[in-house]
Enzyme design. Structure first.
Site, PDB file in Angstrom:
ATOM      1  N   GLY A 140      26.030  81.998 100.572  1.00  0.00           N
ATOM      2  CA  GLY A 140      24.784  81.109 100.291  1.00  0.00           C
ATOM      3  C   GLY A 140      25.362  79.710 100.550  1.00  0.00           C
ATOM      4  O   GLY A 140      26.254  79.263 100.612  1.00  0.00           O
ATOM      5  N   CYS A 142      25.576  77.394  97.997  1.00  0.00           N
ATOM      6  CA  CYS A 142      26.547  77.088  97.017  1.00  0.00           C
ATOM      7  C   CYS A 142      28.141  77.149  97.909  1.00  0.00           C
ATOM      8  O   CYS A 142      28.992  76.102  97.552  1.00  0.00           O
ATOM      9  CB  CYS A 142      26.487  77.815  95.846  1.00  0.00           C
ATOM     10  N   THR A 242      16.596  84.194  97.749  1.00  0.00           N
ATOM     11  CA  THR A 242      16.737  83.707  99.098  1.00  0.00           C
ATOM     12  C   THR A 242      17.048  82.230  99.019  1.00  0.00           C
ATOM     13  O   THR A 242      17.053  81.501 100.061  1.00  0.00           O
ATOM     14  CB  THR A 242      15.308  83.777  99.818  1.00  0.00           C
ATOM     15  N   GLY A 243      17.321  81.649  97.773  1.00  0.00           N
ATOM     16  CA  GLY A 243      17.800  80.460  97.518  1.00  0.00           C
ATOM     17  C   GLY A 243      16.842  79.265  97.894  1.00  0.00           C
ATOM     18  O   GLY A 243      15.706  79.083  97.846  1.00  0.00           O
ATOM     19  N   ILE A 283      23.247  65.035  94.190  1.00  0.00           N
ATOM     20  CA  ILE A 283      23.894  65.328  95.596  1.00  0.00           C
ATOM     21  C   ILE A 283      24.229  63.919  96.032  1.00  0.00           C
ATOM     22  O   ILE A 283      25.269  63.727  96.780  1.00  0.00           O
ATOM     23  CB  ILE A 283      23.143  66.127  96.420  1.00  0.00           C
ATOM     24  N   GLY A 284      23.167  62.983  96.233  1.00  0.00           N
ATOM     25  CA  GLY A 284      23.380  61.596  96.797  1.00  0.00           C
ATOM     26  C   GLY A 284      24.394  60.989  96.178  1.00  0.00           C
ATOM     27  O   GLY A 284      25.398  60.224  96.890  1.00  0.00           O
ATOM     28  N   HIS A 544      46.842  67.872  71.087  1.00  0.00           N
ATOM     29  CA  HIS A 544      47.360  66.320  71.270  1.00  0.00           C
ATOM     30  C   HIS A 544      48.553  66.319  72.234  1.00  0.00           C
ATOM     31  O   HIS A 544      49.483  67.237  71.959  1.00  0.00           O
ATOM     32  CB  HIS A 544      47.803  65.542  70.175  1.00  0.00           C
TER      33      HIS A 544
END
Length: 566
Positions: A140, A142, A242-243, A283-284, A544
């Site tokens: 898809g 992603c 279907t995204g 996204i931008g 640490h």
């Protein structure tokens, strides 16, 4: 010979070139994929009708094309070596009846993204007989055009930026340059490895994969045409996965060849000198930082009052300050009005701010205004499936069921939360309910990861949300500038912020901006999920030197004692 664009999806008049799969001197054969074309009617992969050597590629990513435009030229021959044979073949092909088959399945999944493929594999592992249908590529958005490829870009860009500043680490490097074609090639190899892995998992778990368009005929019947086979699937249950698709906004000039979507920009073959990004969401801003790290002059135009407007105000202030320090220009409360192509092949973006028009010139424009549910060819009205309140996505209950009890919907198509890991968890919930386990989907503890530079991660309540709920809270904050590991990494900007219930000490939320933020957030998520208190984290020894010590210190900062190292 010329290979032309014969038709587009639906009745579109033109389309935009997406990914180009061939280059000059490639040997190709008939049926090989040439390129992808996007139109307002959908996406289409164009295949070669000839075999031979590619002599020229007439188009590139972002170009607008129409029917009969030449795409590539090939030195070779058509699938059938003469035009007479080709004509006969095409005529006979039209007469040939496709192979028809009918099968029975327990679950049919439509869409093979991070929701769909997880549902299919999990259901198969639980003993169900499963089919999955994907019209484009397994994995898809992603895996092919989103999460994974962008992170490959982010990593390359960050390494390039580190090399430019390598002297800070006592090292020397000369003639540093970025080869975007190799960056794209590396990205493609990673994507291919992962998509091949998913198909292997399908095979290994006896999931039947169909590559084609799915049509839901009724609640128990799905039809799919794949190659020359028409399959009718009689199924007990259906999962719609279907995204989503890129949202478009009505800006004059949006069809300019310089305008790219978040999908198209991942296949560029030349770094722009200047990039204007319309949209300052997740996204931008990820693209803003990664292209800035590649040395691109970046401008962001955001309609809302702030970039990343839905996260903690302190985080927004910090990342905005860092962005401006790195040279990223940000215009908030601004509306993109028009995109105008200039005579020198650049684009001018006009935008309004405070009732005045402003103008930005760049050689590429990235449209990044979000995504919307992709219903594809699913006729919800015919099937009687209800939409959610805003009418964008499919309405589901906490079991991920639609109003039709044996049809489930998961992922972006539900318009709940557009995150791959949410889709994957919804997939598990849907499958378990199909298999008669009473499970509810919960949305209270969902970590979000934003791959800016530095990274941002959030989970649970932020300060504003907690106050809106009328909660009495305590806040602990610790800067990475006081963390030894962060200093050795050369990444001292940012902080960890913890929110807890003032009386009980129960952890309610956390925000992190800084090195490894997207990995560190899961300690806080686990604490919220299990209703752990501040004392539980304080009594957990943190190794640490690690950046995780900053979580420990932020918890201390929320107490009367205060942080030790700040």
């Amino acid at each position: 010979m010329d290979i032309k664009l014969e038709k587009l999806s639906g009745h579109s008049n033109n389309g935009k070139i997406g990914k180009v799969y061939v280059k000059v001197n490639d040997n190709i054969k008939s049926g090989d994929e040439i390129l992808d074309i996007e139109s307002n009617k959908g996406n289409k992969t164009i295949t070669s009708t000839a075999s031979g050597v590619v002599k020229s590629v007439k188009v590139q990513t972002g170009d607008t094309v129409k029917k009969d435009d030449i795409l590539i030229t090939v030195d070779g021959e058509l699938k059938n070596t003469s035009s007479k044979k080709k004509s006969t073949f095409n005529y006979m092909g039209g007469l040939m009846k496709p192979k028809k088959e009918e099968i029975d399945m327990d679950i049919t999944v439509i869409g093979a993204g991070p929701g769909g493929y997880v549902a299919a594999i999990y259901a198969a592992k639980m003993g169900a007989k499963v089919a999955i249908i994907e019209k484009e590529k397994v994995g898809g958005t992603c895996l092919n055009w989103g999460c994974i490829p962008t992170k490959a870009f982010v990593t390359s860009a960050k390494m390039y930026d580190n090399l430019k500043n390598i002297n800070e680490f006592g090292l020397c490097a000369e003639n540093i340059s970025a080869d975007i074609k190799k960056v794209v090639s590396r990205k493609n190899n990673i994507v291919k490895e992962l998509t091949n892995g998913i198909e292997y998992l399908f095979n290994n778990n006896n999931v039947t994969l169909y590559k084609g368009n799915a049509k839901v005929l009724d609640k128990n019947t799905v039809f799919v045409k794949s190659n020359n086979t028409e399959t009718t699937i009689n199924t007990k249950n259906i999962i719609l996965a279907t995204g989503s698709k890129v949202s478009m906004i009505p800006i004059k000039g949006i069809d300019s060849k310089n305008v790219l979507t978040s999908k198209q920009i991942l296949d560029i073959n030349k770094l722009p000198k200047k990039l204007t990004i319309i949209g300052g969401g997740v996204i931008g801003m990820e693209f803003a930082f990664l292209f800035n790290n590649f040395g691109v002059d970046v401008t962001v135009i955001e309609y809302m009052n702030d970039i990343l407007s839905n996260i903690d105000n302190n985080i927004v202030s910090e990342i905005t300050s860092i962005a401006k320090e790195k040279g990223i220009k940000i215009y908030t409360s601004s509306k993109a009005e028009e995109i105008i192509d200039s005579e020198d092949k650049e684009s001018i973006v006009s935008f309004s701010k405070n009732n005045k028009l402003h103008y930005i010139t760049s050689d590429k424009v990235l449209l990044s205004v979000g995504r919307e549910p992709n219903l594809g060819e699913i006729d919800l009205e015919k099937l009687g499936i209800e939409r959610n309140e805003n009418k964008r996505g499919i309405k589901v209950n906490t079991k991920m069921q639609t109003n039709i009890s044996n049809i489930y919907a998961i992922g972006d198509v539900t318009d709940k939360i557009q995150l791959a890991h949410v889709a994957s968890h919804q997939a598990i919930v849907a499958v378990e309910n199909i298999l008669d386990k009473d499970v509810d989907m919960e949305y209270d503890v969902i970590p979000s990861a934003i791959f800016t530079d530095p990274e941002i991660a959030i989970v649970g309540l932020n300060e504003k949300e907690a106050k809106e709920k009328g909660l009495e809270i305590s806040i602990g904050q610790f800067p990475f500038s006081s963390n030894g590991k962060a200093l050795t990494l050369g990444e001292s900007k940012g902080f960890v912020k913890i929110i807890k219930d003032k009386e009980t000490g129960v952890i309610l939320g956390g925000s992190i901006i800084g090195p490894h933020a997207t990995d560190l957030i899961h300690e806080i998520a686990l604490a919220i999920k299990n209703k752990l208190k501040d004392i539980d984290l304080m009594n957990t020894i943190h190794a640490h030197p690690t950046t995780a010590e900053s979580i420990y210190e932020s918890i201390l900062a929320s107490t009367e004692t205060g942080a030790i190292h700040n």
